[in-house]
Design an enzyme around this catalytic site. Structure first.
Site, short mmCIF file in Angstrom:
data_model
loop_
_atom_site.label_atom_id
_atom_site.label_comp_id
_atom_site.label_asym_id
_atom_site.label_seq_id
_atom_site.Cartn_x
_atom_site.Cartn_y
_atom_site.Cartn_z
N GLU A 1 24.69 42.15 73.56
CA GLU A 1 24.95 43.06 74.68
C GLU A 1 24.56 42.40 76.00
O GLU A 1 25.25 42.54 77.01
CB GLU A 1 24.23 44.41 74.46
CG GLU A 1 24.78 45.09 73.23
CD GLU A 1 24.45 46.56 73.08
OE1 GLU A 1 23.81 47.14 73.97
OE2 GLU A 1 24.85 47.13 72.04
N GLU A 2 23.43 41.68 76.00
CA GLU A 2 23.00 40.98 77.22
C GLU A 2 24.11 40.04 77.70
O GLU A 2 24.41 39.96 78.89
CB GLU A 2 21.71 40.20 76.95
CG GLU A 2 21.32 39.29 78.10
CD GLU A 2 19.88 38.78 78.04
OE1 GLU A 2 19.09 39.31 77.24
OE2 GLU A 2 19.55 37.85 78.80
N ARG A 3 24.75 39.33 76.76
CA ARG A 3 25.74 38.32 77.16
C ARG A 3 27.05 38.95 77.59
O ARG A 3 27.68 38.49 78.55
CB ARG A 3 25.92 37.31 76.01
CG ARG A 3 24.68 36.43 75.90
CD ARG A 3 24.56 35.58 74.68
NE ARG A 3 23.23 34.96 74.71
CZ ARG A 3 22.62 34.41 73.66
NH1 ARG A 3 23.23 34.39 72.49
NH2 ARG A 3 21.43 33.87 73.78
#
Ligand code: FAD
Length: 384
Positions: free
Chosen positions: A241-243
């Protein structure tokens, strides 16, 4: 990606909030090297924007990940990178594992207030001695009675000077490096936590970044997220999700940089014509716009796969890699067309040039993304 009325409404609401309550104060926060996270998150929480994809039982909206991507994209309209990054840490970097694997009590105590904007969260993975090589972290949590006692240091932690709690990756046993780690929620006011220093950076000025020490910090074992020993796996999932968030957040920032540059170059005259009328200038901007739309398409495709429940390790890595590359190429090219103005501190292209440089380093450097993609392609040599 198919956008609904709800997606468009989200874009409108957030854009209005950015125009009215964030952008007018960005220069002040950049100069102060800090923004008031509790105040801004409180407002975003009241608008229901901090838990779009989080369970409704904890105050979230329960939407699919395409809404997070639209939010990240829209945050690209903020006139700096630091404030969007701090918001992204709260919504898509420090909280996904807690939302998915945390106990009910833990989610009530820490996720619900993060969604409401009453608490600020941070994510503690990197250390002075280990960043790219997450498996090599040294911070430990040993069991003592019903508690964990934590010792070590976390470096580069966004939001950490203002955070109420950290999602902390630690070693909870001596076993193999991918199976000896856990994620633990650590309230930042716990005795034994100290700020080593606030780190001075070349960009992302409005975002606070700290070196945090843990000296026999005691937290109850029930603050562990999910199963003991699963922390590395949970963090790798959380990185997806961060990426995706990082890729989506780049799109509008890049597009705006190109548009503002075209506008400036159209007005500015040299050798009897506007700078923009030189073919080398308008062709270059046209080429960069094409690259940005390719990033948008890649990010939407990765998001579609994620929403469909597929493994997006490779897609998210490709999108983040492309975003990192463009955040170096686009502001560099644009800055050139502003001439001396591009070399000044508060110029939009120079700010993106500095802020955007982080994307190729944090959340997995470009080389780490290339390693992941090569592994998925089956062409990464086995480690000797
Ligand atoms: C402003 C900022 C905010 C951050 N926020 C957070 C946060 O909130 N939480 C958090 O946990 N971390 C955070 N980070 C840390 C960030 O994720 C790390 O800096 C990043 O993962 C790289 O780790 P490192 O700095 O230790 O670099 P190193 O691991 O020392 O790597 C240095 C360089 O070596 C190269 N390299 C590494 N591995 C390979 C390889 N396999 N092949 C080829 N080359 C390679 C890359 O070019 C890399 O940039 C932040 C960093 C910054 C600067």
């Amino acid at each position: 990606m198919q956008f609904t009325h709800e997606h468009e409404e989200l874009r409108r609401t957030l854009k209005r909030f950015i125009d009215e309550e964030i952008n007018p104060r960005v220069d002040e926060w950049e100069a102060a090297e800090m923004f008031p996270a509790h105040e801004v998150f409180g407002r975003l929480g009241a608008l229901g924007l901090l838990g779009l994809t989080k369970p409704e039982a904890y105050g979230g909206v329960g939407l699919d990940y395409s809404y997070s991507v639209v939010m990240a994209e829209t945050l690209g309209h903020v006139r700096c990178g630091g404030v969007p990054m701090a918001i992204g840490v709260q919504t898509d970097m420090a909280t996904p594992a807690l939302a998915r694997f945390g106990s009910d009590a833990l989610r009530r105590d820490f996720l619900a207030p993060a969604i409401a904007g009453d608490m600020v969260a941070c994510i503690g993975v990197s250390e002075p001695g280990a960043g790219s090589d997450v498996a090599a972290i040294r911070t430990t949590a040993r069991k003592d009675g019903g508690d964990y006692v934590i010792s070590g240091s976390k470096m580069w932690i966004t939001n950490s000077l203002q955070a109420d709690w950290m999602c902390l990756l630690v070693n909870t046993s001596d076993g193999p490096a991918h199976r000896n780690k856990s994620l633990i929620v650590v309230p930042m006011k716990t005795p034994g936590i100290s700020v080593g220093r606030k780190i001075r950076k070349i960009g992302m000025m409005a975002s606070d970044t700290g070196l945090i020490h843990f000296d026999d910090v005691r937290v109850p074992q029930r603050y562990r997220i999910g199963e003991e020993g699963q922390g590395f796996t949970y963090q790798m999932l959380q990185f997806q999700e961060e990426r995706l968030w990082a890729a989506a957040n780049a799109i509008e920032a890049l597009a705006n940089c190109i548009a503002q540059t075209a506008e400036y170059a159209r007005e500015r005259q040299a050798f009897g014509q506007s700078i923009l009328d030189n073919q080398v200038v308008h062709f270059r901007l046209a080429e960069l716009k094409t690259e940005v739309e390719a990033l948008r398409a890649l990010t939407y495709l990765a998001t579609e796969h994620y929403v469909a429940g597929r493994d997006v390790t490779e897609w998210a890595s490709m999108a983040k890699l492309k975003a990192g590359r463009l955040l170096r190429e686009v502001p560099d090219a644009c800055l050139q067309f502003w001439g001396g103005m591009g070399y000044t501190w508060d110029n939009p292209a120079s700010r993106l040039y500095r802020d955007g440089r982080l994307a190729s380093i944090a959340g997995g450097a470009d080389e780490v993304m290339l390693g992941i993609i090569a592994k998925q392609m089956g062409i990464l040599p086995a480690r000797r």
